[in-house]
Write a protein that holds these residues in place. Structure first.
Motif, PDB file in Angstrom:
ATOM      1  N   ILE A  63      -7.408  -5.508   6.537  1.00  9.64           N
ATOM      2  CA  ILE A  63      -8.111  -4.511   5.961  1.00  9.64           C
ATOM      3  C   ILE A  63      -9.648  -4.587   6.449  1.00  9.64           C
ATOM      4  O   ILE A  63     -10.335  -5.443   5.510  1.00  9.64           O
ATOM      5  CB  ILE A  63      -7.799  -4.035   4.526  1.00  9.64           C
ATOM      6  N   HIS A  64     -10.123  -3.859   7.334  1.00 14.31           N
ATOM      7  CA  HIS A  64     -11.561  -4.163   7.674  1.00 14.31           C
ATOM      8  C   HIS A  64     -12.560  -2.904   7.257  1.00 14.31           C
ATOM      9  O   HIS A  64     -12.242  -1.878   7.498  1.00 14.31           O
ATOM     10  CB  HIS A  64     -11.614  -4.167   9.287  1.00 14.31           C
ATOM     11  N   GLY A  65     -13.579  -3.415   6.846  1.00 10.25           N
ATOM     12  CA  GLY A  65     -14.589  -2.370   6.586  1.00 10.25           C
ATOM     13  C   GLY A  65     -15.372  -2.134   7.931  1.00 10.25           C
ATOM     14  O   GLY A  65     -15.550  -3.084   8.762  1.00 10.25           O
ATOM     15  N   CYS A  66     -15.468  -0.646   8.129  1.00  4.58           N
ATOM     16  CA  CYS A  66     -15.920   0.015   9.285  1.00  4.58           C
ATOM     17  C   CYS A  66     -17.342  -0.784   9.816  1.00  4.58           C
ATOM     18  O   CYS A  66     -17.357  -0.851  10.699  1.00  4.58           O
ATOM     19  CB  CYS A  66     -15.922   1.186   9.241  1.00  4.58           C
ATOM     20  N   PHE A  67     -18.007  -1.191   9.002  1.00  3.52           N
ATOM     21  CA  PHE A  67     -19.411  -1.225   9.245  1.00  3.52           C
ATOM     22  C   PHE A  67     -19.442  -2.959   9.644  1.00  3.52           C
ATOM     23  O   PHE A  67     -19.828  -3.047  10.712  1.00  3.52           O
ATOM     24  CB  PHE A  67     -20.380  -1.306   8.011  1.00  3.52           C
ATOM     25  N   TRP A  68     -18.838  -3.503   8.931  1.00  2.09           N
ATOM     26  CA  TRP A  68     -18.797  -5.080   9.107  1.00  2.09           C
ATOM     27  C   TRP A  68     -18.003  -5.629  10.217  1.00  2.09           C
ATOM     28  O   TRP A  68     -18.323  -6.705  10.777  1.00  2.09           O
ATOM     29  CB  TRP A  68     -18.472  -5.945   7.929  1.00  2.09           C
ATOM     30  N   HIS A  69     -17.191  -4.846  10.659  1.00  3.42           N
ATOM     31  CA  HIS A  69     -16.168  -5.138  11.654  1.00  3.42           C
ATOM     32  C   HIS A  69     -16.200  -4.348  13.027  1.00  3.42           C
ATOM     33  O   HIS A  69     -15.621  -4.311  13.884  1.00  3.42           O
ATOM     34  CB  HIS A  69     -14.707  -5.289  11.252  1.00  3.42           C
ATOM     35  N   GLY A  70     -17.315  -3.447  12.922  1.00  3.50           N
ATOM     36  CA  GLY A  70     -17.907  -2.697  14.289  1.00  3.50           C
ATOM     37  C   GLY A  70     -16.542  -1.766  14.502  1.00  3.50           C
ATOM     38  O   GLY A  70     -16.569  -1.440  15.819  1.00  3.50           O
ATOM     39  N   CYS A 117     -11.928   3.717   7.157  1.00  5.10           N
ATOM     40  CA  CYS A 117     -12.116   5.165   7.071  1.00  5.10           C
ATOM     41  C   CYS A 117     -10.511   5.667   7.427  1.00  5.10           C
ATOM     42  O   CYS A 117     -10.612   7.054   7.274  1.00  5.10           O
ATOM     43  CB  CYS A 117     -13.038   5.398   8.275  1.00  5.10           C
ATOM     44  N   GLU A 118      -9.777   5.053   7.753  1.00  2.00           N
ATOM     45  CA  GLU A 118      -8.456   5.597   7.782  1.00  2.00           C
ATOM     46  C   GLU A 118      -7.416   5.039   6.904  1.00  2.00           C
ATOM     47  O   GLU A 118      -6.069   4.868   7.486  1.00  2.00           O
ATOM     48  CB  GLU A 118      -7.892   5.795   9.214  1.00  2.00           C
ATOM     49  N   LEU A 119      -7.663   4.570   5.926  1.00  5.63           N
ATOM     50  CA  LEU A 119      -6.897   3.910   4.939  1.00  5.63           C
ATOM     51  C   LEU A 119      -5.671   4.571   4.445  1.00  5.63           C
ATOM     52  O   LEU A 119      -4.406   3.888   4.573  1.00  5.63           O
ATOM     53  CB  LEU A 119      -7.541   3.541   3.716  1.00  5.63           C
ATOM     54  N   ARG A 120      -5.724   5.885   4.201  1.00  4.70           N
ATOM     55  CA  ARG A 120      -4.526   6.581   3.686  1.00  4.70           C
ATOM     56  C   ARG A 120      -3.457   6.608   4.771  1.00  4.70           C
ATOM     57  O   ARG A 120      -2.417   6.366   4.823  1.00  4.70           O
ATOM     58  CB  ARG A 120      -4.829   7.843   3.139  1.00  4.70           C
ATOM     59  N   GLU A 121      -3.912   7.270   5.890  1.00  4.97           N
ATOM     60  CA  GLU A 121      -3.093   7.717   6.922  1.00  4.97           C
ATOM     61  C   GLU A 121      -2.417   6.362   7.645  1.00  4.97           C
ATOM     62  O   GLU A 121      -1.365   6.339   7.975  1.00  4.97           O
ATOM     63  CB  GLU A 121      -3.745   8.537   7.998  1.00  4.97           C
ATOM     64  N   LYS A 122      -3.256   5.320   7.542  1.00  2.95           N
ATOM     65  CA  LYS A 122      -2.797   3.974   8.214  1.00  2.95           C
ATOM     66  C   LYS A 122      -1.780   3.468   7.452  1.00  2.95           C
ATOM     67  O   LYS A 122      -0.747   2.594   7.996  1.00  2.95           O
ATOM     68  CB  LYS A 122      -4.020   3.314   8.708  1.00  2.95           C
ATOM     69  N   THR A 123      -1.975   3.513   6.091  1.00  2.00           N
ATOM     70  CA  THR A 123      -0.976   2.728   5.296  1.00  2.00           C
ATOM     71  C   THR A 123       0.120   3.543   5.178  1.00  2.00           C
ATOM     72  O   THR A 123       1.236   2.819   5.195  1.00  2.00           O
ATOM     73  CB  THR A 123      -1.554   2.800   3.812  1.00  2.00           C
ATOM     74  N   GLU A 124      -0.131   4.764   5.344  1.00  2.00           N
ATOM     75  CA  GLU A 124       1.466   5.594   5.402  1.00  2.00           C
ATOM     76  C   GLU A 124       2.180   5.304   6.466  1.00  2.00           C
ATOM     77  O   GLU A 124       3.427   5.060   6.649  1.00  2.00           O
ATOM     78  CB  GLU A 124       1.255   7.206   5.280  1.00  2.00           C
ATOM     79  N   HIS A 125       1.494   4.961   7.856  1.00  2.00           N
ATOM     80  CA  HIS A 125       2.019   4.750   8.985  1.00  2.00           C
ATOM     81  C   HIS A 125       2.566   3.372   9.068  1.00  2.00           C
ATOM     82  O   HIS A 125       3.986   3.152   9.269  1.00  2.00           O
ATOM     83  CB  HIS A 125       1.127   4.748   9.945  1.00  2.00           C
ATOM     84  N   LEU A 126       2.046   2.503   8.368  1.00  2.00           N
ATOM     85  CA  LEU A 126       2.365   1.082   8.101  1.00  2.00           C
ATOM     86  C   LEU A 126       3.852   1.085   7.432  1.00  2.00           C
ATOM     87  O   LEU A 126       4.737   0.409   7.784  1.00  2.00           O
ATOM     88  CB  LEU A 126       1.401   0.449   7.535  1.00  2.00           C
ATOM     89  N   ILE A 127       3.824   2.023   6.192  1.00  2.62           N
ATOM     90  CA  ILE A 127       4.995   2.057   5.339  1.00  2.62           C
ATOM     91  C   ILE A 127       6.264   2.526   6.128  1.00  2.62           C
ATOM     92  O   ILE A 127       7.287   1.652   6.051  1.00  2.62           O
ATOM     93  CB  ILE A 127       4.728   2.905   4.224  1.00  2.62           C
ATOM     94  N   SER A 128       6.086   3.516   6.943  1.00  6.74           N
ATOM     95  CA  SER A 128       7.298   3.987   7.607  1.00  6.74           C
ATOM     96  C   SER A 128       7.451   3.138   8.715  1.00  6.74           C
ATOM     97  O   SER A 128       8.923   2.906   8.928  1.00  6.74           O
ATOM     98  CB  SER A 128       7.002   5.406   8.235  1.00  6.74           C
ATOM     99  N   ASP A 129       6.718   2.295   9.235  1.00  2.00           N
ATOM    100  CA  ASP A 129       7.250   1.423  10.419  1.00  2.00           C
ATOM    101  C   ASP A 129       7.888   0.194   9.804  1.00  2.00           C
ATOM    102  O   ASP A 129       8.897  -0.152  10.430  1.00  2.00           O
ATOM    103  CB  ASP A 129       5.791   0.916  11.153  1.00  2.00           C
ATOM    104  N   LEU A 130       7.403  -0.210   8.638  1.00  3.41           N
ATOM    105  CA  LEU A 130       7.904  -1.286   7.732  1.00  3.41           C
ATOM    106  C   LEU A 130       9.595  -0.857   7.465  1.00  3.41           C
ATOM    107  O   LEU A 130      10.436  -1.601   7.534  1.00  3.41           O
ATOM    108  CB  LEU A 130       7.299  -1.633   6.751  1.00  3.41           C
ATOM    109  N   ARG A 131       9.654   0.354   7.077  1.00  5.88           N
ATOM    110  CA  ARG A 131      11.152   0.885   6.616  1.00  5.88           C
ATOM    111  C   ARG A 131      11.979   0.818   7.956  1.00  5.88           C
ATOM    112  O   ARG A 131      13.188   0.454   7.928  1.00  5.88           O
ATOM    113  CB  ARG A 131      10.809   2.436   6.076  1.00  5.88           C
ATOM    114  N   ARG A 132      11.527   1.337   8.929  1.00  6.18           N
ATOM    115  CA  ARG A 132      12.295   1.371  10.235  1.00  6.18           C
ATOM    116  C   ARG A 132      12.756  -0.043  10.618  1.00  6.18           C
ATOM    117  O   ARG A 132      13.865  -0.393  10.954  1.00  6.18           O
ATOM    118  CB  ARG A 132      11.360   1.823  11.480  1.00  6.18           C
ATOM    119  N   ARG A 133      11.477  -0.960  10.345  1.00  2.71           N
ATOM    120  CA  ARG A 133      12.059  -2.435  10.786  1.00  2.71           C
ATOM    121  C   ARG A 133      13.074  -2.801   9.661  1.00  2.71           C
ATOM    122  O   ARG A 133      13.852  -3.684  10.335  1.00  2.71           O
ATOM    123  CB  ARG A 133      10.746  -3.057  10.788  1.00  2.71           C
ATOM    124  N   ALA A 134      13.085  -2.543   8.318  1.00  2.58           N
ATOM    125  CA  ALA A 134      13.677  -3.257   7.615  1.00  2.58           C
ATOM    126  C   ALA A 134      15.249  -2.768   7.772  1.00  2.58           C
ATOM    127  O   ALA A 134      16.124  -3.373   7.522  1.00  2.58           O
ATOM    128  CB  ALA A 134      13.434  -2.788   6.383  1.00  2.58           C
TER     129      ALA A 134
END
Ligand SMILES: [Zn+2]
Length: 151
Positions: A63-70, A117-134
């Motif tokens: 989980i990267h802060g936009c500023f510090w990780h460019g 900056c895209e915390l919510r949508e990326k997290t939702e995407h991650l969860i559905s990806d994990l569900r598929r994998r599971a």
């Protein structure tokens, strides 16, 4: 002034700082937990010491802060002052992130980056990806239920 702060107070203050620092990480952890995914934190034995690790899926999450990780976004915009200083700092962070991703991939892990900056949508995407994998993991091991019934 600092002498007046007792060790207890100081550690409480430090905890408070830490809490605000890791807020995006906590958001992702809660989402994973709420969906029943098991994870571990800050596995120091993995490249880049990922923020969250899902061993079952061999997945490392940063989980990267936009500023510090460019990040290439509005929040990742570099300051106009002390350019050399910030460029050096942020560039070296980015280089370290790249190396960690490459090393993880070579170990057979997948590396996922969630920008704040895209915390919510990326997290939702991650969860559905994990569900598929599971689901895939369950259906690819049909012997499990049979074995369990025989025991
Ligand atoms: Zn960003």
């Amino acid at each position: 002034v600092t002498d007046k702060v007792t060790p207890e107070e100081r550690s409480r203050m430090m905890r408070a700082v830490r809490r605000t620092d890791t807020k995006p990480e906590v958001f992702v952890r809660h989402a994973l937990h709420a969906n029943g995914f098991r994870f571990r934190l800050h596995r120091a034995d993995l490249p880049g010491k990922p923020d969250i690790v899902l061993p079952k899926f061999r997945m490392a999450i940063f989980i990267h802060g936009c500023f510090w990780h460019g990040h290439d976004c509005r929040r990742g915009k570099r300051p106009d002052t002390r350019k050399e200083f910030w460029n050096k700092k942020i560039d070296s962070n980015m280089e370290r992130d790249r190396r960690a991703c490459t090393a993880l991939t070579e170990f057979g892990w997948s590396a996922v980056t969630i920008w704040t900056c895209e915390l919510r949508e990326k997290t939702e995407h991650l969860i559905s990806d994990l569900r598929r994998r599971a689901i895939k993991q369950i259906s690819s091991s049909p012997g499990t239920r049979h074995r369990r019934r025989r025991v």
